[in-house]
Motif scaffolding. Structure first.
Motif, PDB file in Angstrom:
ATOM      1  N   VAL A  45       0.267 121.626  81.610  1.00 52.75           N
ATOM      2  CA  VAL A  45      -0.580 120.497  81.999  1.00 52.75           C
ATOM      3  C   VAL A  45      -0.254 119.228  81.227  1.00 52.75           C
ATOM      4  O   VAL A  45      -0.164 118.144  81.812  1.00 52.75           O
ATOM      5  CB  VAL A  45      -2.073 120.861  81.839  1.00 52.75           C
ATOM      6  CG1 VAL A  45      -2.948 119.708  82.316  1.00 52.75           C
ATOM      7  CG2 VAL A  45      -2.404 122.130  82.620  1.00 52.75           C
ATOM      8  N   ILE A  46      -0.056 119.333  79.910  1.00 58.16           N
ATOM      9  CA  ILE A  46       0.174 118.123  79.118  1.00 58.16           C
ATOM     10  C   ILE A  46       1.563 118.100  78.467  1.00 58.16           C
ATOM     11  O   ILE A  46       1.855 117.217  77.662  1.00 58.16           O
ATOM     12  CB  ILE A  46      -0.918 117.926  78.048  1.00 58.16           C
ATOM     13  CG1 ILE A  46      -0.963 119.105  77.069  1.00 58.16           C
ATOM     14  CG2 ILE A  46      -2.280 117.726  78.707  1.00 58.16           C
ATOM     15  CD1 ILE A  46      -1.937 118.895  75.899  1.00 58.16           C
ATOM     16  N   ALA A  47       2.420 119.068  78.824  1.00 55.14           N
ATOM     17  CA  ALA A  47       3.810 119.097  78.338  1.00 55.14           C
ATOM     18  C   ALA A  47       3.896 118.988  76.820  1.00 55.14           C
ATOM     19  O   ALA A  47       4.750 118.299  76.277  1.00 55.14           O
ATOM     20  CB  ALA A  47       4.639 117.999  79.012  1.00 55.14           C
ATOM     21  N   ASN A  48       2.996 119.671  76.144  1.00 52.73           N
ATOM     22  CA  ASN A  48       3.018 119.809  74.697  1.00 52.73           C
ATOM     23  C   ASN A  48       2.607 121.238  74.368  1.00 52.73           C
ATOM     24  O   ASN A  48       1.707 121.777  75.016  1.00 52.73           O
ATOM     25  CB  ASN A  48       2.039 118.847  74.018  1.00 52.73           C
ATOM     26  CG  ASN A  48       2.611 117.455  73.843  1.00 52.73           C
ATOM     27  OD1 ASN A  48       3.196 117.126  72.815  1.00 52.73           O
ATOM     28  ND2 ASN A  48       2.457 116.633  74.870  1.00 52.73           N
ATOM     29  N   SER A  49       3.230 121.830  73.373  1.00 51.06           N
ATOM     30  CA  SER A  49       2.861 123.189  73.006  1.00 51.06           C
ATOM     31  C   SER A  49       1.998 123.191  71.752  1.00 51.06           C
ATOM     32  O   SER A  49       2.505 123.099  70.639  1.00 51.06           O
ATOM     33  CB  SER A  49       4.104 124.053  72.776  1.00 51.06           C
ATOM     34  OG  SER A  49       3.706 125.353  72.375  1.00 51.06           O
ATOM     35  N   VAL A  50       0.699 123.330  71.964  1.00 49.13           N
ATOM     36  CA  VAL A  50      -0.205 123.473  70.827  1.00 49.13           C
ATOM     37  C   VAL A  50       0.004 124.828  70.163  1.00 49.13           C
ATOM     38  O   VAL A  50      -0.325 125.027  68.999  1.00 49.13           O
ATOM     39  CB  VAL A  50      -1.665 123.281  71.283  1.00 49.13           C
ATOM     40  CG1 VAL A  50      -2.638 123.418  70.115  1.00 49.13           C
ATOM     41  CG2 VAL A  50      -1.847 121.908  71.926  1.00 49.13           C
ATOM     42  N   ALA A  51       0.596 125.791  70.894  1.00 52.74           N
ATOM     43  CA  ALA A  51       0.813 127.128  70.346  1.00 52.74           C
ATOM     44  C   ALA A  51       1.741 127.117  69.145  1.00 52.74           C
ATOM     45  O   ALA A  51       1.758 128.066  68.361  1.00 52.74           O
ATOM     46  CB  ALA A  51       1.378 128.059  71.428  1.00 52.74           C
ATOM     47  N   VAL A  53      11.042 117.584  80.987  1.00 55.56           N
ATOM     48  CA  VAL A  53       9.813 117.591  81.787  1.00 55.56           C
ATOM     49  C   VAL A  53       8.709 118.436  81.176  1.00 55.56           C
ATOM     50  O   VAL A  53       7.524 118.204  81.455  1.00 55.56           O
ATOM     51  CB  VAL A  53      10.100 118.063  83.229  1.00 55.56           C
ATOM     52  CG1 VAL A  53      10.980 117.093  83.965  1.00 55.56           C
ATOM     53  CG2 VAL A  53      10.727 119.456  83.244  1.00 55.56           C
ATOM     54  N   ASP A  54       9.051 119.417  80.364  1.00 60.79           N
ATOM     55  CA  ASP A  54       8.040 120.276  79.747  1.00 60.79           C
ATOM     56  C   ASP A  54       7.726 119.871  78.313  1.00 60.79           C
ATOM     57  O   ASP A  54       7.021 120.578  77.607  1.00 60.79           O
ATOM     58  CB  ASP A  54       8.509 121.740  79.763  1.00 60.79           C
ATOM     59  CG  ASP A  54       8.707 122.272  81.173  1.00 60.79           C
ATOM     60  OD1 ASP A  54       7.868 121.961  82.041  1.00 60.79           O
ATOM     61  OD2 ASP A  54       9.703 122.986  81.404  1.00 60.79           O
ATOM     62  N   ASN A  55       8.280 118.742  77.864  1.00 58.71           N
ATOM     63  CA  ASN A  55       8.071 118.301  76.483  1.00 58.71           C
ATOM     64  C   ASN A  55       7.904 116.789  76.441  1.00 58.71           C
ATOM     65  O   ASN A  55       8.866 116.040  76.492  1.00 58.71           O
ATOM     66  CB  ASN A  55       9.253 118.728  75.610  1.00 58.71           C
ATOM     67  CG  ASN A  55       9.051 118.375  74.144  1.00 58.71           C
ATOM     68  OD1 ASN A  55       8.025 117.816  73.748  1.00 58.71           O
ATOM     69  ND2 ASN A  55      10.033 118.710  73.329  1.00 58.71           N
ATOM     70  N   PHE A  56       6.650 116.351  76.338  1.00 59.96           N
ATOM     71  CA  PHE A  56       6.336 114.934  76.192  1.00 59.96           C
ATOM     72  C   PHE A  56       5.999 114.602  74.740  1.00 59.96           C
ATOM     73  O   PHE A  56       5.379 113.585  74.457  1.00 59.96           O
ATOM     74  CB  PHE A  56       5.150 114.560  77.080  1.00 59.96           C
ATOM     75  CG  PHE A  56       5.531 114.185  78.496  1.00 59.96           C
ATOM     76  CD1 PHE A  56       6.461 114.924  79.210  1.00 59.96           C
ATOM     77  CD2 PHE A  56       4.949 113.106  79.129  1.00 59.96           C
ATOM     78  CE1 PHE A  56       6.805 114.588  80.509  1.00 59.96           C
ATOM     79  CE2 PHE A  56       5.281 112.747  80.433  1.00 59.96           C
ATOM     80  CZ  PHE A  56       6.223 113.501  81.123  1.00 59.96           C
ATOM     81  N   GLY A  57       6.417 115.468  73.816  1.00 54.75           N
ATOM     82  CA  GLY A  57       6.114 115.263  72.417  1.00 54.75           C
ATOM     83  C   GLY A  57       7.188 114.458  71.699  1.00 54.75           C
ATOM     84  O   GLY A  57       8.123 113.929  72.306  1.00 54.75           O
ATOM     85  N   PHE A  58       7.082 114.397  70.374  1.00 50.11           N
ATOM     86  CA  PHE A  58       7.995 113.602  69.555  1.00 50.11           C
ATOM     87  C   PHE A  58       9.432 114.107  69.670  1.00 50.11           C
ATOM     88  O   PHE A  58      10.380 113.334  69.528  1.00 50.11           O
ATOM     89  CB  PHE A  58       7.542 113.617  68.101  1.00 50.11           C
ATOM     90  CG  PHE A  58       6.430 112.651  67.797  1.00 50.11           C
ATOM     91  CD1 PHE A  58       6.663 111.511  67.044  1.00 50.11           C
ATOM     92  CD2 PHE A  58       5.142 112.872  68.262  1.00 50.11           C
ATOM     93  CE1 PHE A  58       5.635 110.614  66.756  1.00 50.11           C
ATOM     94  CE2 PHE A  58       4.111 111.988  67.988  1.00 50.11           C
ATOM     95  CZ  PHE A  58       4.362 110.852  67.242  1.00 50.11           C
ATOM     96  N   SER A  59       9.633 115.410  69.899  1.00 49.97           N
ATOM     97  CA  SER A  59      10.981 115.953  70.008  1.00 49.97           C
ATOM     98  C   SER A  59      11.516 115.910  71.431  1.00 49.97           C
ATOM     99  O   SER A  59      12.644 116.329  71.682  1.00 49.97           O
ATOM    100  CB  SER A  59      11.013 117.405  69.499  1.00 49.97           C
ATOM    101  OG  SER A  59      10.170 118.234  70.292  1.00 49.97           O
ATOM    102  N   GLY A  60      10.722 115.410  72.370  1.00 48.23           N
ATOM    103  CA  GLY A  60      11.171 115.305  73.751  1.00 48.23           C
ATOM    104  C   GLY A  60      11.916 114.009  74.008  1.00 48.23           C
ATOM    105  O   GLY A  60      12.065 113.158  73.133  1.00 48.23           O
ATOM    106  N   GLU A  61      12.386 113.858  75.241  1.00 43.98           N
ATOM    107  CA  GLU A  61      13.104 112.647  75.642  1.00 43.98           C
ATOM    108  C   GLU A  61      12.119 111.497  75.892  1.00 43.98           C
ATOM    109  O   GLU A  61      10.951 111.726  76.217  1.00 43.98           O
ATOM    110  CB  GLU A  61      13.900 112.914  76.921  1.00 43.98           C
ATOM    111  CG  GLU A  61      14.962 113.994  76.791  1.00 43.98           C
ATOM    112  CD  GLU A  61      16.129 113.568  75.942  1.00 43.98           C
ATOM    113  OE1 GLU A  61      16.456 112.359  75.958  1.00 43.98           O
ATOM    114  OE2 GLU A  61      16.706 114.422  75.248  1.00 43.98           O
TER     115      GLU A  61
END
Length: 836
Positions: A359-365, A584-592
């Motif tokens: 849903v938010i393309a970040n892994s809180v896990a 597309v699955d990573n909108f975090g600091f390590s994503g594009e």
């Protein structure tokens, strides 16, 4: 001399330019691989090291056993008394891997304990093969640094609320057709590039059909489209074609499959036990129906996270909402886990990971064992979410067997919903017999325990009365009986069952676990949501509520900066081959970072204002001039933008595995377009272990053999149908918004030798013979069916010479053999499996 030098200089400059383009491409690719590798380490490797290794092999240990520390990258690579712990050139021989595999009797880790699960060993093997990516710095060894602070996180681009933007100014006022075209054109002009011209009508139509419904256009559709263009012009003809495809039931099958990738849909548990999920197909059908109905995306998410908590006007609606919660239940599970607390913790972790990535393309896990190393999520955030899922009971419907220690109840559906049932009924007498057996086993268990207790008091051997063999026999037998009784009512009538979730009887906050260890309980963390995102009206979890409904409201809140952005980007990726945010699955600091941030924001805002309608978003994108561009190579543009991030042309794309298979069935005229009832898993396999299915004569040897659409093929973890497995199907244990595309020899071998492909070649040959009386005209029809175009004169001549060499008539058997070979060559051609 000067002329020769000049020529060599030009050649050298050209070569350097080419090398630089290649180098930049490699660096970009390497950056993406580094990000995914570090993410893999954080989610799969670090938690195991923290749980099983740091006690003896870290700065915090009194003495690092064997001189080996595993709590930093440098220490791990340096190794201990036995040398380096990992060998990148020989991953399988790495001492670390040997130790945790217990393959050397003198080197077993953890010591004096059972070997780690095979899936953990597989993860370490994969990690070392990836080059052992590891973000830990030596200076931080033994400590856990804090996450990105909240204020910094809130300033990051993806955590800021999107806003609409004015149309940018461009010099070409005639090219753009939609607002998004202006954003694309502005970037191109800034790079001194121009968009490509429109593709040929037949090429555009083929692209549109595959993108929207996953099937090729028929020769009749091609003809009708060209006639529409002649009568009404390209704009009206194109819009009419788009609207027809959006209204087609095949749209839901194509776009539902995209969401099933994200939802990690599968019909078995995976891992060691790998038990079948006999009711998973209901969730698959729910997704397809919801997409066809254009269920607003915010409602779509809410139903999957908290459908059981929503009101329903009748039994049919109640059943639909319960089935929707299968989203939380269909994930992989280690059913061989011996520790119930660990099993529950792992299920919760997988649910948190899936919801936040999808849903938010970040892994809180990644914050399960420590504060997130890259993104603004802390362990407090993780365990605040964990309490929500700890207050939720997951129904996954697998009975106890000798290979499955963890039973999962199925979720009953209302009888009045009249849902189809695939398992058999039985007689009331058989139900009574099963209940009698279960009661006898329960009594035997009590009697044996009592006898063993008395024997212990008298100093006797308790094993004579209650041994481990007795315990396992009763456990497995009673578990199997309970599984049978759950499927029927007291009269033996088969009950409609599904996978899903309900609120647990006990609503509780989750304790913070030190290093994620279920035996190291900390203080409970109040159920809440990640603190990096704050809204003007706060959402709190009421007393006695699990918090899933509130979580769905938080995720779909109009001020949530990620949900609309992420879904908009997912849709863009499916239509253009790459997301505006490539990760597309990573909108975090390590994503594009987004290639067109203003465009992404503008589309996300429009997506919400249009009622979260996925169909409207798809329509907006495919009506653009950007979408209609040709995919023709242009040397100057390629040198400037080799990855086509500026969209100066349509990207070359290979068809997805399902589209390749479905297109073969369409070409041969054999596709059964109607939805099949249920699934092979529900009909034939039931709740048995996949690992034993090779012994089951009921199963077809070829899981590809159905003539229904590929979205209805069985999706068994670790045992996919060949065509899905070989042509880059999404890994069904992971959230996947961006499938890989490979080109490997085994794909060619499949196209040459697969029984499915050979059967489709036979079917196409029969169709040509049946529909085209004149043999000389059969190649023309074959090209139309396979490629959506007429053959060139050369292709037509060569085909006719092959089918009838020297224009001499052949005997029927030889002529048939040549027709089939010709048809197989077309089905195996690169043009067949590429969009354009």
């Amino acid at each position: 001399m000067l002329q020769a030098f000049t020529c060599r200089s030009v050649a050298t400059a050209t070569l350097l330019s080419t090398v630089l383009v290649w180098l930049v491409s490699c660096l970009q690719c390497g950056a993406a691989e580094d990000a995914s590798g570090l993410e893999f380490f954080e989610s799969k490797i670090r938690p195991v090291l923290a749980k099983h290794c740091y006690q003896c092999h870290s700065v915090g240990a009194k003495k690092a056993e064997g001189g080996l520390r595993l709590d930093s990258r440098d220490a791990l690579q340096k190794g201990g008394d036995r040398g380096p712990a990992i060998l990148l050139d020989k991953p399988e021989h790495s001492p670390l891997l040997v130790a945790i595999s217990h393959s050397d009797s003198d080197l077993k880790m953890p010591p004096k304990k059972d070997r780690l699960p095979q899936d953990v060993i597989n993860d370490f093997t994969k990690w070392i093969r990836m080059g052992a990516p590891d973000p830990r710095e030596a200076a931080a060894a033994g400590t856990l640094s804090g996450p990105v602070d909240l204020e910094t996180g809130r300033k990051f681009w993806s955590f800021r609320q999107p806003t609409s933007h004015d149309v940018p100014k461009t010099s070409d006022s005639l090219w753009a057709r939609r607002k998004l075209d202006h954003f694309i054109l502005a970037k191109l002009e800034a790079a001194q590039l121009k968009p490509s011209p429109d593709a040929e009508p037949a090429t555009m139509l083929r692209r549109l059909h595959f993108d929207l419904v996953g099937l090729p256009p028929s020769p009749e559709a091609n003809k009708n489209f060209l006639q529409r263009i002649q009568h009404a012009g390209i704009e009206l003809a194109w819009a009419a074609e788009v609207d027809e495809l959006l209204a087609s039931p095949q749209f839901g099958e194509r776009w539902g499959r995209h969401w099933l990738d994200v939802a990690r849909f599968a019909e078995s548990s995976g891992k060691e036990a790998n038990m079948a999920y006999p009711y998973a197909w209901r969730y698959r059908d729910y997704v397809i129906d919801a997409v066809n109905a254009d269920l607003p995306y915010n409602q779509f998410l809410t139903e999957q996270i908290a459908g059981d908590l929503l009101p329903a006007s009748n039994d049919r609606e109640r059943a639909r909402l319960l089935i929707a919660t299968g989203f939380l239940a269909i994930g992989p599970k280690n059913l061989d886990e011996a520790e119930p607390l660990q099993f529950v913790a792992d299920v919760i972790d997988e649910q948190i990971d899936t919801v936040t990535r999808a849903v938010i393309a970040n892994s809180v896990a990644c914050a399960r064992c420590h504060d997130h190393k890259f993104d603004p999520f802390s362990m407090q955030d993780y365990y605040a979410l964990a309490g929500i899922f700890a207050s939720t009971k997951t129904f996954f419907g697998t009975a106890i067997t000798p290979t499955n220690r963890m039973a999962g109840d199925p979720l009953p559906l209302p009888i009045g919903a009249k849902q189809p049932v695939l398992h058999a009924s039985c007689t009331p007498e058989h139900v009574a017999h099963l209940k009698k057996q279960l009661a006898a086993l329960t009594q035997e268990l009590e009697d044996r325990k009592a006898a063993a207790k008395k024997a212990l008091e008298n100093g006797e051997d308790t094993d004579k009365y209650y041994s481990i063999t007795d315990a396992l026999r009763i456990f497995w037998t009673s578990g199997g009986i309970e599984g049978q009784l759950e499927k029927v009512d007291d009269q033996g009538n088969a009950l409609p069952l599904t996978m899903g979730v309900l609120d647990a009887k006990t609503i509780t906050d989750a304790p913070l676990l030190e290093r994620g260890d279920v035996k190291k309980l900390g203080k409970p963390v109040r159920r809440a949501f990640p603190r990096v995102m704050e809204f003007s009206d706060s959402i709190s979890i009421g007393k006695g509520h699990s918090g899933r409904l509130e979580l769905a409201q938080w995720l779909t809140h109009p001020e949530n900066p990620l949900t609309a952005r992420v879904m908009t980007n997912r849709v863009w990726r499916q239509l253009f081959g790459a997301g505006l945010v490539a990760s597309v699955d990573n909108f975090g600091f390590s994503g594009e970072r987004p290639s067109h941030p203003e465009l992404l924001d503008d589309l996300a805002v429009k997506f919400v204002s249009d009622g979260w309608s996925v169909k409207k978003l798809v329509r907006e994108l495919v009506l653009s001039r950007t979408y209609r561009q040709a995919s023709t190579y242009e040397a100057t543009a390629f040198r400037v933008d080799p990855d086509n991030r500026l969209l100066w042309r349509a990207s070359k794309r290979r068809l997805a595995a399902e589209a390749i298979r479905d297109a073969m069935l369409v070409a041969s005229g054999e596709l059964q377009i109607a939805r099949p009832l249920g699934s092979l898993v529900g009909k034939e396999i039931g709740d048995r272990p996949i690992s034993l299915l090779g012994l089951d004569a009921k199963l077809p040897s070829d899981l590809d053999g159905s003539k229904h659409r590929s979205v209805y093929l069985p999706v068994l973890r670790d045992r996919l149908p060949d065509v899905l497995d070989l042509f880059d199907f999404a890994e069904p244990s992971l959230v996947t918004g961006d499938r890989e595309t490979t080109n490997v020899p085994v794909q060619a071998l499949f196209l040459m030798n697969s029984p499915f492909v050979l059967a489709r070649a036979e079917g196409l040959a029969s169709r040509l013979q049946r529909e085209v009386r004149e043999p000389a005209d059969q190649p023309r029809q074959a090209f139309e069916l396979c490629f959506g175009r007429s053959p060139t004169e050369t292709e037509l001549r060569l085909a006719r010479e092959f089918l009838s060499p020297n224009s001499q008539p052949l005997d029927e058997a030889t002529a048939r053999q040549r027709r089939v070979a010709f048809c197989q060559a077309l089905l195996a051609a690169a043009e067949f499996r590429n969009v354009d």
